[in-house]
Structure formats: C-alpha cells, structure tokens
Design a protein around this motif. Structure first.
Motif, PDB file in Angstrom:
ATOM      1  N   GLU A 165       2.287   5.096   3.118  1.00  0.00           N
ATOM      2  CA  GLU A 165       3.459   5.749   2.535  1.00  0.00           C
ATOM      3  C   GLU A 165       4.018   6.784   3.512  1.00  0.00           C
ATOM      4  O   GLU A 165       3.289   7.647   3.994  1.00  0.00           O
ATOM      5  CB  GLU A 165       3.095   6.428   1.212  1.00  0.00           C
ATOM      6  CG  GLU A 165       4.266   7.116   0.537  1.00  0.00           C
ATOM      7  CD  GLU A 165       5.429   6.157   0.303  1.00  0.00           C
ATOM      8  OE1 GLU A 165       6.544   6.457   0.796  1.00  0.00           O
ATOM      9  OE2 GLU A 165       5.232   5.110  -0.354  1.00  0.00           O
ATOM     10  N   GLN A 196      11.823   7.009   1.177  1.00  0.00           N
ATOM     11  CA  GLN A 196      12.619   6.785  -0.040  1.00  0.00           C
ATOM     12  C   GLN A 196      12.283   7.807  -1.120  1.00  0.00           C
ATOM     13  O   GLN A 196      12.569   7.585  -2.294  1.00  0.00           O
ATOM     14  CB  GLN A 196      12.371   5.369  -0.568  1.00  0.00           C
ATOM     15  CG  GLN A 196      12.622   4.263   0.443  1.00  0.00           C
ATOM     16  CD  GLN A 196      14.044   4.252   0.956  1.00  0.00           C
ATOM     17  OE1 GLN A 196      14.989   4.467   0.187  1.00  0.00           O
ATOM     18  NE2 GLN A 196      14.215   4.004   2.247  1.00  0.00           N
ATOM     19  N   ASN A 244       5.186   5.942  -8.767  1.00  0.00           N
ATOM     20  CA  ASN A 244       3.800   5.698  -9.186  1.00  0.00           C
ATOM     21  C   ASN A 244       2.828   6.735  -8.627  1.00  0.00           C
ATOM     22  O   ASN A 244       1.620   6.631  -8.848  1.00  0.00           O
ATOM     23  CB  ASN A 244       3.349   4.285  -8.817  1.00  0.00           C
ATOM     24  CG  ASN A 244       3.436   3.986  -7.327  1.00  0.00           C
ATOM     25  OD1 ASN A 244       4.012   4.771  -6.562  1.00  0.00           O
ATOM     26  ND2 ASN A 244       2.891   2.860  -6.910  1.00  0.00           N
ATOM     27  N   PRO A 294       7.272   8.240  -4.349  1.00  0.00           N
ATOM     28  CA  PRO A 294       7.308   7.072  -5.242  1.00  0.00           C
ATOM     29  C   PRO A 294       6.977   7.433  -6.691  1.00  0.00           C
ATOM     30  O   PRO A 294       6.195   8.360  -6.954  1.00  0.00           O
ATOM     31  CB  PRO A 294       6.247   6.143  -4.641  1.00  0.00           C
ATOM     32  CG  PRO A 294       6.153   6.547  -3.198  1.00  0.00           C
ATOM     33  CD  PRO A 294       6.358   8.032  -3.203  1.00  0.00           C
TER      34      PRO A 294
END
Length: 202
Positions: free
Chosen positions: A36, A40, A45, A43
């Motif tokens: 990661e 973006q 999750n 996340p």
C-alpha cells in the motif's frame, strides 16, 4: 570413445538430479503478500482505533505543512499522524493479510518523524487474528528527519491467514509520524523438490 563420453555425461546428470531429489534445493521466493502506497488515500478496508482523543491519521505530502520531509517517500502522498499536544494515541490498522504460505514474512515501509518542540512516537504492532492481542515489533521515539527504510521480521507465530499490522502513533509536540510504501514480502528460502527425472538422448 564418443559413445563412452555420452554415457558418462548421462550418468553424471542422473547423479546430480538424484542428489537434488533427495536433498531438495532452495530459492528465494520474493513474493509480495501486501502493498500500500496511499496514492488513492487511506483505503476503506483500513481502520483507525482511537486510544486517546481523536487524533486521526490523514493523507499528506511529506510532513507537517508539507515540510520536513517535503515529499512523500514514494509517489505523491503518504499518511501522517500529527496534532498539537501530547499523549494522543491512534492505531492505523491494515486489513487482515494472508501470510499462511509465508516462510519468513518481512514488513517494509518508509518512515520520517521530525522534531519540533518534541518528537512524536511510533510503535509497530502485529497480531495473528482480529481478536488476538497486539505484539510489539518495534518502537521509535527518536527523530528521523529524512525518509528512512525500515525492515522488520514478522514472527512465524503471527504469520497466519488473518495477520494484522498496526502503526500506533503518539503525539508529543512533534512534526508528525509519517509512513509510506508499506509492503510485506517473502524474505525466506523456499524448499523445492524434483518430482521426476526424464533422461534424453544426447
């Protein structure tokens, strides 16, 4: 003589393969289990656990006010925990990661922590299951003024189908705890075995 040489070569190759079959051999697997870079955002999750106050990890380019460091470790963005005051503690928690096939899983990431009045703190934690207790892998309390590579071995007992990693930040009048480019990779050697031998004509 030519026939004898071919027979000798065939015999030698057979012996080599037989030894390999019995003993096996090892290669570095190099598999990436998790990655990661926050390009973006954080996340959905991932989760945050507020242990003291509501200081949140958030997206940033570099450190506080985009300074010290003034860039992300990789790409355009990193995440940071920074808030004025002290003793504000929040975990940034990964989703569960399947490490059941790992031989020696290694956590890698970039970190920077600039000193202002004080220095913020970072604890790296790992757990085998979502209902397990957190185990500390590393603790950082000294200033790290530039992006620095960190590599931590994940204990075999914590490498399961539901492994979790937490980045627990604590404010201490510092310039923020910055992390970026998180990876979990295979750092061990994987044993491979020859299943069959097929002789060919020379």
């Amino acid at each position: 003589m030519k026939h004898s040489t071919k027979e000798a070569m065939r015999y030698l190759i057979t012996i080599i393969f037989c030894i390999t079959l019995i003993m096996g051999f090892k290669i570095a697997k190099g598999q990436v289990f998790f990655q990661e870079g926050f390009e973006q955002g954080i996340p959905i999750n991932w989760s945050q656990q507020f242990l003291s106050s509501t200081a949140s990890w958030y997206l940033q380019t570099g450190g506080l006010n985009g300074e010290h460091p003034d860039t992300a470790y990789s790409g355009n963005y990193n995440v940071i925990l920074q808030q004025s005051g002290s003793s504000k503690v929040t975990r940034l928690i990964t989703p569960t990661i399947d490490l059941s096939d790992a031989v020696k899983a290694q956590l890698r990431f970039g970190v920077a922590m600039t000193q202002y009045v004080g220095v913020d703190e970072l604890t790296i934690e790992c757990r085998a299951h979502p209902d397990s207790v957190w185990v500390t892998l590393a603790y950082f309390q000294a200033a790290i003024p530039v992006w620095t590579d960190i590599e931590l071995q994940i204990p075999d007992s914590l490498a399961t189908e539901t492994t979790g990693i937490a980045f627990k930040g604590k404010t201490n009048y510092g310039g923020g705890v910055c992390i970026d480019q998180i990876e979990i990779v295979e750092n061990g050697l994987v044993s491979l075995f020859v299943k069959s031998i097929k002789a060919s004509n020379f």
